[in-house]
Enzyme design. Structure first.
Site, PDB file in Angstrom:
ATOM      1  N   CYS A   1     -12.975  27.090 -19.272  1.00 35.88           N
ATOM      2  CA  CYS A   1     -12.345  26.232 -20.276  1.00 35.88           C
ATOM      3  C   CYS A   1     -13.197  24.842 -20.486  1.00 35.88           C
ATOM      4  O   CYS A   1     -13.659  24.529 -19.593  1.00 35.88           O
ATOM      5  CB  CYS A   1     -10.911  25.626 -19.608  1.00 35.88           C
ATOM      6  SG  CYS A   1      -9.615  26.801 -19.624  1.00 35.88           S
TER       7      CYS A   1
ATOM      8  N   ARG B   1     -17.978  28.495 -21.749  1.00 35.39           N
ATOM      9  CA  ARG B   1     -16.973  28.188 -20.899  1.00 35.39           C
ATOM     10  C   ARG B   1     -15.799  29.130 -20.721  1.00 35.39           C
ATOM     11  O   ARG B   1     -14.827  29.096 -19.596  1.00 35.39           O
ATOM     12  CB  ARG B   1     -16.801  26.728 -20.485  1.00 35.39           C
ATOM     13  CG  ARG B   1     -18.055  25.864 -20.390  1.00 35.39           C
ATOM     14  CD  ARG B   1     -17.371  24.389 -20.279  1.00 35.39           C
ATOM     15  NE  ARG B   1     -16.619  24.160 -18.983  1.00 35.39           N
ATOM     16  CZ  ARG B   1     -17.209  23.866 -18.001  1.00 35.39           C
ATOM     17  NH1 ARG B   1     -18.363  23.628 -18.107  1.00 35.39           N
ATOM     18  NH2 ARG B   1     -16.188  23.612 -16.854  1.00 35.39           N
TER      19      ARG B   1
ATOM     20  N   TRP C   1      -9.985  29.792 -21.143  1.00 30.08           N
ATOM     21  CA  TRP C   1      -9.923  30.940 -20.288  1.00 30.08           C
ATOM     22  C   TRP C   1      -8.724  31.216 -19.516  1.00 30.08           C
ATOM     23  O   TRP C   1      -8.394  30.391 -18.652  1.00 30.08           O
ATOM     24  CB  TRP C   1     -11.324  30.764 -19.235  1.00 30.08           C
ATOM     25  CG  TRP C   1     -11.575  32.271 -18.609  1.00 30.08           C
ATOM     26  CD1 TRP C   1     -12.369  33.266 -19.065  1.00 30.08           C
ATOM     27  CD2 TRP C   1     -11.158  32.344 -17.305  1.00 30.08           C
ATOM     28  NE1 TRP C   1     -12.234  34.289 -18.013  1.00 30.08           N
ATOM     29  CE2 TRP C   1     -11.593  33.788 -16.786  1.00 30.08           C
ATOM     30  CE3 TRP C   1     -10.396  31.826 -16.381  1.00 30.08           C
ATOM     31  CZ2 TRP C   1     -11.189  34.493 -15.761  1.00 30.08           C
ATOM     32  CZ3 TRP C   1      -9.974  32.367 -15.126  1.00 30.08           C
ATOM     33  CH2 TRP C   1     -10.745  33.702 -14.877  1.00 30.08           C
TER      34      TRP C   1
ATOM     35  N   ASN D   1      -8.399  21.861 -17.832  1.00 36.67           N
ATOM     36  CA  ASN D   1      -9.199  22.961 -17.235  1.00 36.67           C
ATOM     37  C   ASN D   1      -8.847  22.975 -15.762  1.00 36.67           C
ATOM     38  O   ASN D   1      -8.943  21.907 -15.067  1.00 36.67           O
ATOM     39  CB  ASN D   1     -10.663  22.516 -17.407  1.00 36.67           C
ATOM     40  CG  ASN D   1     -11.692  23.425 -16.449  1.00 36.67           C
ATOM     41  OD1 ASN D   1     -11.208  24.607 -16.238  1.00 36.67           O
ATOM     42  ND2 ASN D   1     -12.960  23.007 -16.563  1.00 36.67           N
ATOM     43  N   GLY D   2      -8.301  24.218 -15.183  1.00 37.25           N
ATOM     44  CA  GLY D   2      -8.105  24.032 -13.745  1.00 37.25           C
ATOM     45  C   GLY D   2      -6.732  24.849 -13.617  1.00 37.25           C
ATOM     46  O   GLY D   2      -6.447  25.511 -14.668  1.00 37.25           O
TER      47      GLY D   2
ATOM     48  N   GLU E   1     -27.851  43.005  -8.100  1.00 39.45           N
ATOM     49  CA  GLU E   1     -27.787  42.255  -9.229  1.00 39.45           C
ATOM     50  C   GLU E   1     -28.103  43.006 -10.395  1.00 39.45           C
ATOM     51  O   GLU E   1     -27.238  42.798 -11.362  1.00 39.45           O
ATOM     52  CB  GLU E   1     -29.049  41.244  -9.101  1.00 39.45           C
ATOM     53  CG  GLU E   1     -29.096  40.275 -10.233  1.00 39.45           C
ATOM     54  CD  GLU E   1     -28.189  39.647 -10.403  1.00 39.45           C
ATOM     55  OE1 GLU E   1     -27.092  39.534  -9.958  1.00 39.45           O
ATOM     56  OE2 GLU E   1     -28.082  38.791 -11.640  1.00 39.45           O
TER      57      GLU E   1
ATOM     58  N   LYS F   1     -25.452  42.773 -13.556  1.00 38.05           N
ATOM     59  CA  LYS F   1     -25.846  42.556 -14.780  1.00 38.05           C
ATOM     60  C   LYS F   1     -25.357  43.681 -15.857  1.00 38.05           C
ATOM     61  O   LYS F   1     -24.804  43.326 -16.964  1.00 38.05           O
ATOM     62  CB  LYS F   1     -27.299  42.404 -14.858  1.00 38.05           C
ATOM     63  CG  LYS F   1     -28.023  41.098 -14.571  1.00 38.05           C
ATOM     64  CD  LYS F   1     -27.856  39.777 -15.123  1.00 38.05           C
ATOM     65  CE  LYS F   1     -26.487  39.167 -14.663  1.00 38.05           C
ATOM     66  NZ  LYS F   1     -26.450  38.157 -13.657  1.00 38.05           N
TER      67      LYS F   1
ATOM     68  N   GLU G   1     -21.389  43.665 -16.210  1.00 36.60           N
ATOM     69  CA  GLU G   1     -20.686  42.512 -16.607  1.00 36.60           C
ATOM     70  C   GLU G   1     -20.903  42.276 -18.348  1.00 36.60           C
ATOM     71  O   GLU G   1     -20.200  41.638 -19.002  1.00 36.60           O
ATOM     72  CB  GLU G   1     -20.930  40.996 -16.286  1.00 36.60           C
ATOM     73  CG  GLU G   1     -22.538  40.728 -16.342  1.00 36.60           C
ATOM     74  CD  GLU G   1     -22.795  39.384 -15.468  1.00 36.60           C
ATOM     75  OE1 GLU G   1     -21.869  38.619 -15.207  1.00 36.60           O
ATOM     76  OE2 GLU G   1     -23.841  39.210 -14.956  1.00 36.60           O
TER      77      GLU G   1
ATOM     78  N   HIS H   1     -24.188  58.465   2.488  1.00 37.58           N
ATOM     79  CA  HIS H   1     -22.998  58.357   3.121  1.00 37.58           C
ATOM     80  C   HIS H   1     -21.421  58.518   2.381  1.00 37.58           C
ATOM     81  O   HIS H   1     -20.745  58.019   2.808  1.00 37.58           O
ATOM     82  CB  HIS H   1     -23.009  57.139   4.279  1.00 37.58           C
ATOM     83  CG  HIS H   1     -24.241  56.951   4.993  1.00 37.58           C
ATOM     84  ND1 HIS H   1     -24.152  57.851   6.191  1.00 37.58           N
ATOM     85  CD2 HIS H   1     -25.166  56.530   4.925  1.00 37.58           C
ATOM     86  CE1 HIS H   1     -25.121  57.781   6.794  1.00 37.58           C
ATOM     87  NE2 HIS H   1     -25.839  56.790   5.969  1.00 37.58           N
TER      88      HIS H   1
ATOM     89  N   LYS I   1     -18.428  31.342 -17.969  1.00 39.86           N
ATOM     90  CA  LYS I   1     -19.434  30.594 -17.154  1.00 39.86           C
ATOM     91  C   LYS I   1     -18.810  29.351 -16.226  1.00 39.86           C
ATOM     92  O   LYS I   1     -17.785  29.085 -16.620  1.00 39.86           O
ATOM     93  CB  LYS I   1     -20.470  29.664 -18.122  1.00 39.86           C
ATOM     94  CG  LYS I   1     -21.656  29.516 -17.435  1.00 39.86           C
ATOM     95  CD  LYS I   1     -22.805  30.567 -17.571  1.00 39.86           C
ATOM     96  CE  LYS I   1     -23.921  30.077 -16.902  1.00 39.86           C
ATOM     97  NZ  LYS I   1     -24.782  31.169 -16.465  1.00 39.86           N
TER      98      LYS I   1
END
Ligand code: F6R
Length: 620
Positions: A2, A27, A77, A103-104, A493, A497, A500, A516, A615
């Site tokens: 947000c 954001r 968001w 935001n929150g 990583e 990447k 996402e 395994h 983000k």
């Protein structure tokens, strides 16, 4: 997570707010909204990107209702309630013309909603933010600042809010707990925003709110008839606070695309320079010495540390995992990594001599911040490895080291990862030299570090080839990423990447773990990316490659330049320059970033705004 921008000043707010909101769109971007005060409160909201809101606003603008000089806006968001116009911010109370953007998460919103319904209030959305707006309205007795303070005393959870009210058309009230908010102070204007990117084109003079701070910003005609702009900062209990006004160190160029198609690509290509900035002044390769100003007062604690716990989330956790290998291997200190979200709710053992390092690009990740608080409460020395200067984690640790890689705007973290690994390497060497590493050994590693930017430049030159290799496999829905030792986290990583931004299912794991269970997934043509650079476990990685090939999998190897032999065993090879194993993730990760970028592009996705993500995750 947000984005908020609010404005009170002498200029038309509308275009200024939209421009700021576009800078914060990374954001969160599922819906957006704006409120402008112009005699009355005018609110427009839209599902989708800021561009959609702008179009809607442009159609309405001819009516002149949106010409005011006080306003605020939000890019969302979603947390509570689906992505709909009704759930988009700003939210209004039902009595006084109060509007709130937030935001929150208000954790006790359900109990508050029941209470407010009993008082006869009506709600139109499913959001926690509307509950806050209505609560402020319920407590409003002609003083917006007092009503906001009173409401926030009733609230559990995290918030950065901005509030305006029809009955006080020259006042903006803002507050924060847990989610970032910055007040920019210009000449006869204030710009409030979630981060500096929305402020710097107006002013570089700003202060960040601390938790439980409320700021009232207002204007009134002075004796000479000129408008005078003022503000005051207090706590939610109305105790005055003196804010620390600072110069924002951010350059407009850093937050613009500068000719690149996406921020992610720009940030991948910026890595040589951002690493140079990160290392500048910190490395003395001649004497085998690392200087970290932020840790100078804690050198003894680090020398005597019995255990280091590195805590983070996502990409930052992968960097922390590499940090763990470095610390055990080179500084000979017991080290472990922890998902911050798990660490905080366990009963972690923090003994005397434990150092906790929170690793975070944004410095605002709610889980990492909470883990840090847990560690501090239990008596650990709390250090931060953070990119955003003045962020919550940076301010709440005992000490730390900034990444200095510049703002990272692409939602998928790239240059920050490299900065995190680089800083963790420097911290390791800072400790190692004080523990048992020889000056010569340290000097050798530092000399190699200095060469990394140039080596990354060589990898970047291969981008067209990496693109072609990636496109060969673009129709495959399942990928494996495998590595060992220092490059096991690199494999994680690489998988993160890819998934996402391209939405391809990818799993990363230690190469040995594959047999395994996950080996059952391998079928004809399944891509398996092996990090197979030269190192202690090279031969073992080769064996794992054969296991995949024997089952029809197609192997893409990330190998060391000069290793012609590997080409006989795999379908494709992407080479990285030779480097000592502990430093190798800083090179091997780069082709994986480029692969993910081109995979997303080939699949037609918005690389910088992947679905469902945002983000800076400021909620738990
Ligand atoms: C992935 C990514 C995330 C972040 C994670 C932690 O590309 O960016 O996994 O690494 O959300 O964020 P910070 O580093 O801001 O604490």
């Amino acid at each position: 997570m947000c984005g908020i921008v609010a404005y009170l000043g002498n200029k038309p707010a509308r275009s200024l707010l939209i421009e700021g909101l576009k800078r914060l769109e990374y954001r969160g971007y599922d819906s957006a909204g704006i409120a402008i005060m112009n005699g009355k409160l005018h609110v427009v909201r839209a599902v989708g990107r800021v561009g959609t809101l702008e179009e809607k606003l442009d159609q309405l603008a001819a009516r002149g209702e949106y010409d005011g000089t006080l306003g605020m806006c939000h890019t969302r968001w979603a947390t509570h309630g689906g992505v709909t116009e009704v759930n988009a911010h700003p939210h209004r109370d039902d009595r006084h013309g109060i509007a709130v953007v937030h935001n929150g998460i208000i954790e006790n919103y359900s109990a508050l909603k029941t209470y407010l319904k009993e008082k006869g209030h009506a709600f139109s959305s499913e959001t926690d933010t509307e509950v806050l707006a209505v609560l402020i309205g319920e407590l409003y007795e002609g003083d917006l600042e007092a009503a906001v303070q009173a409401a926030l005393r009733e609230v559990d959870g995290a918030y950065a809010i901005t509030v305006i009210c029809e009955k006080e058309p020259d006042t903006l009230v803002v507050a924060r707990k847990g989610s970032p908010l910055i007040v920019g102070i210009g000449a006869d204007e204030y710009v409030v925003a979630s981060d500096a990117a929305a402020i710097i084109s107006h002013t570089t003079h700003a202060f960040a709110l601390d938790d439980y701070n409320v700021v009232k910003l207002w204007r009134a005609a002075g004796a000479d008839g000129q408008m005078v702009y003022e503000f005051r900062t207090s706590t939610i209990h109305n105790v005055p606070v003196t804010p620390k006004i600072e110069q924002l160190e951010l350059d407009l160029e850093q937050i613009e695309l500068g000719g690149y198609q996406h921020f992610m690509l720009k940030e991948i290509f910026e890595q040589p320079q951002s690493l140079r900035n990160c290392m500048s002044g910190r490395i003395d390769a001649k004497d085998g010495k690392v200087t970290l100003g932020g840790l100078a007062n804690f050198a003894r604690d680090l020398t005597r540390a019995k255990k280091v716990i590195l805590t983070a989330q996502g990409t930052a956790l992968h960097a922390a995992m590499i940090g763990r290998y470095l610390m055990e291997d080179l500084a000979k200190v017991q080290a472990q990594t922890e998902y911050a979200s798990e660490f905080r709710y366990r009963n972690p053992i923090i003994e005397d001599g434990t150092v906790v390092i929170a690793v975070s690009q944004s410095g605002e990740t709610a889980d990492t911040l909470a883990a840090l608080h847990e560690a501090k409460d239990r008596g650990a020395l709390a250090l931060g490895v953070v990119n955003v200067v003045g962020s919550s984690i940076a301010r709440q640790t005992d000490a730390g080291v900034y990444l200095r890689v510049g703002p990272e705007i692409g939602v998928a973290s790239t240059k920050a990862f490299l900065g995190q690994v680089s800083v963790l390497t420097l911290i390791t060497l800072f400790m190692a030299r004080r523990r048992m590493m020889s000056a010569d050994h340290c000097a050798d590693l530092l000399r190699e570090m200095e060469q990394i930017p140039a080596k990354i430049e060589r990898i970047l030159e291969q981008a067209p080839r990496i693109k072609r290799v990636t496109e060969k496999y673009i129709d495959r829905e399942n990928w494996l990423f495998l590595g060992r030792g220092y490059n096991f986290p690199t494999a994680l990583e690489g998988a993160l990447k890819l998934k996402e931004i391209s939405y391809i299912h990818a799993e990363g794991m230690p190469a040995a773990e594959m047999k395994h269970g996950p080996i059952a997934l391998i079928n004809e043509g399944m891509p398996a990316v092996f990090i197979a650079n030269k190192g202690r476990q090279y031969e073992k990685v080769l064996s794992n490659i054969h296991e995949v090939r024997a089952r029809g999998g197609h192997v893409i190897a990330i190998a060391t330049e000069g290793d012609e032999h590997i080409a006989d065993h795999v379908q494709d090879v992407l080479y990285v320059p030779e480097i000592s194993e502990p430093l190798s993730p800083m090179l091997t990760v780069v082709p994986l970033q480029i692969m993910a970028y081109y995979a997303a592009l080939a699949r037609g996705h918005d690389v910088d705004k992947p679905r469902n993500l945002a983000k800076s995750v400021t909620v738990e």
